[in-house]
Design a protein around this motif. Sequence first.
Motif, short mmCIF file in Angstrom:
data_model
loop_
_atom_site.label_atom_id
_atom_site.label_comp_id
_atom_site.label_asym_id
_atom_site.label_seq_id
_atom_site.Cartn_x
_atom_site.Cartn_y
_atom_site.Cartn_z
N ASN A 108 0.82 -1.21 0.00
CA ASN A 108 0.00 0.00 0.00
C ASN A 108 0.86 1.27 0.00
OD1 ASN A 108 -2.70 0.49 -0.20
ND2 ASN A 108 -3.07 0.55 1.99
N LYS A 109 2.07 1.16 -0.52
CA LYS A 109 3.03 2.26 -0.49
C LYS A 109 2.50 3.51 -1.21
CE LYS A 109 8.00 2.64 -0.92
NZ LYS A 109 9.20 2.09 -1.50
N LEU A 110 1.86 3.32 -2.35
CA LEU A 110 1.33 4.45 -3.11
C LEU A 110 0.21 5.14 -2.35
CD1 LEU A 110 1.38 6.17 -5.62
CD2 LEU A 110 -0.11 4.52 -6.71
N ALA A 111 -0.67 4.36 -1.76
CA ALA A 111 -1.76 4.94 -0.98
C ALA A 111 -1.21 5.76 0.19
CB ALA A 111 -2.70 3.84 -0.47
N CYS A 126 -6.29 13.68 -9.07
CA CYS A 126 -5.49 13.51 -10.28
C CYS A 126 -6.26 12.65 -11.28
CB CYS A 126 -4.17 12.82 -9.96
SG CYS A 126 -3.19 13.65 -8.71
N HIS A 127 -6.25 13.08 -12.54
CA HIS A 127 -6.91 12.33 -13.60
C HIS A 127 -5.92 11.73 -14.59
CE1 HIS A 127 -10.16 14.89 -12.06
NE2 HIS A 127 -10.91 13.85 -12.35
N ASN A 128 -4.63 12.02 -14.41
CA ASN A 128 -3.61 11.40 -15.26
C ASN A 128 -2.28 11.34 -14.51
OD1 ASN A 128 -2.00 13.83 -15.82
ND2 ASN A 128 -3.79 14.49 -17.00
N PHE A 129 -1.38 10.58 -15.07
CA PHE A 129 -0.08 10.31 -14.45
C PHE A 129 0.68 11.60 -14.14
CE2 PHE A 129 4.47 9.26 -14.87
CZ PHE A 129 4.58 8.27 -13.91
N GLN A 130 0.66 12.55 -15.07
CA GLN A 130 1.44 13.78 -14.91
C GLN A 130 0.95 14.64 -13.75
OE1 GLN A 130 0.45 12.60 -17.98
NE2 GLN A 130 2.51 11.88 -18.43
N GLU A 131 -0.30 14.49 -13.36
CA GLU A 131 -0.84 15.27 -12.25
C GLU A 131 -0.40 14.74 -10.89
OE1 GLU A 131 -5.07 15.37 -12.76
OE2 GLU A 131 -4.97 16.72 -14.48
N LEU A 132 0.10 13.51 -10.84
CA LEU A 132 0.56 12.93 -9.57
C LEU A 132 1.80 13.65 -9.08
CD1 LEU A 132 0.34 9.08 -10.23
CD2 LEU A 132 -1.01 10.36 -8.57
N PRO A 133 1.97 13.78 -7.77
CA PRO A 133 3.23 14.30 -7.24
C PRO A 133 4.38 13.37 -7.66
CG PRO A 133 1.54 14.25 -5.54
CD PRO A 133 0.98 13.53 -6.72
N SER A 134 5.58 13.92 -7.79
CA SER A 134 6.70 13.14 -8.33
C SER A 134 6.98 11.86 -7.54
CB SER A 134 7.96 14.00 -8.42
OG SER A 134 8.37 14.41 -7.14
N CYS A 136 4.89 10.02 -5.96
CA CYS A 136 3.83 9.05 -6.29
C CYS A 136 4.05 8.46 -7.69
CB CYS A 136 2.46 9.71 -6.19
SG CYS A 136 2.07 10.25 -4.51
N ARG A 137 4.54 9.28 -8.63
CA ARG A 137 4.85 8.76 -9.97
C ARG A 137 5.93 7.70 -9.89
NH1 ARG A 137 4.62 14.40 -11.53
NH2 ARG A 137 6.88 14.39 -11.76
N LYS A 138 6.94 7.95 -9.05
CA LYS A 138 8.03 6.97 -8.89
C LYS A 138 7.49 5.65 -8.32
CE LYS A 138 11.58 10.45 -8.14
NZ LYS A 138 12.43 11.11 -7.14
N ILE A 139 6.64 5.75 -7.32
CA ILE A 139 6.08 4.54 -6.70
C ILE A 139 5.21 3.80 -7.70
CG2 ILE A 139 4.52 3.69 -4.90
CD1 ILE A 139 5.51 6.11 -3.17
N LEU A 140 4.38 4.52 -8.45
CA LEU A 140 3.52 3.88 -9.45
C LEU A 140 4.36 3.16 -10.51
CD1 LEU A 140 0.77 3.28 -10.67
CD2 LEU A 140 0.84 5.51 -11.78
N ASN A 141 5.39 3.81 -11.00
CA ASN A 141 6.26 3.16 -12.00
C ASN A 141 6.94 1.93 -11.42
OD1 ASN A 141 5.78 4.73 -14.26
ND2 ASN A 141 7.33 6.24 -13.70
#
Length: 156
Positions: A108-111, A126-134, A136-141
Motif C-alpha cells: 500500500n506504499k502508493l496509498a 489527479c486524472h492522469n499520471f502527470q498530475e501525480l506528485p513526483s 507518487c509517480r516513482k512509486i507507481l512506476n
Amino acid sequence: MGPLGEIQVGVLMVFLRNTDGNLIYAQAADIGITTNTDAEVMAIVEAMRYCRNEGLDNIIVQTNSEMIYKILEEGWKPLWGIFNWIEEILEIKNAMTVSFSHILRKGNKLADALANQALDKASLQCHNFQELPSMCRKILNSDKTQIPYLRIRTTR
C-alpha cells in the motif's frame, strides 16, 4: 493506518488503475478526526461510486483491512458504525462486477504516499499520471514493474 478503530486524523484515499497499472483516477482528502476503519470504508464507497458514475466495470477493490475484506467477501457482520457504508458498497457491488482482495500494508506504499500529500495539502485529485506528485509517480512506476520491494538488514 493504525490498529482497528484507532481514532486519528483520517485521510480518504482512492487510487484507480487499469489492468496495465496505469492511473485512471486518484483522490486523497483529509477527512478530519475519525477511525481508520471509517476512513477505509469511506474510501471504498467513494471509489465504487466513481466507478459506477464513470461506467467502469469488472473492478477489483484492494484493502489492507482484513476485517473489511472479511465483511465484504465472507459475510462477517459489520460494526454498527460502518453498517450504512457497507450496505451501499454491497448495493453497488450487486449492480457491477466487483471483487475484493486483501493486500498487505507493504503493498500500500502508493496509498500511503498520497495520504501524506493530502495531509500536507488538504486534498488532491489527479486524472492522469502527470498530475501525480513526483514521489507518487516513482512509486507507481515501480509498482508497474512488479519488482518486489526488498528491505535488507546487514550486521556491522
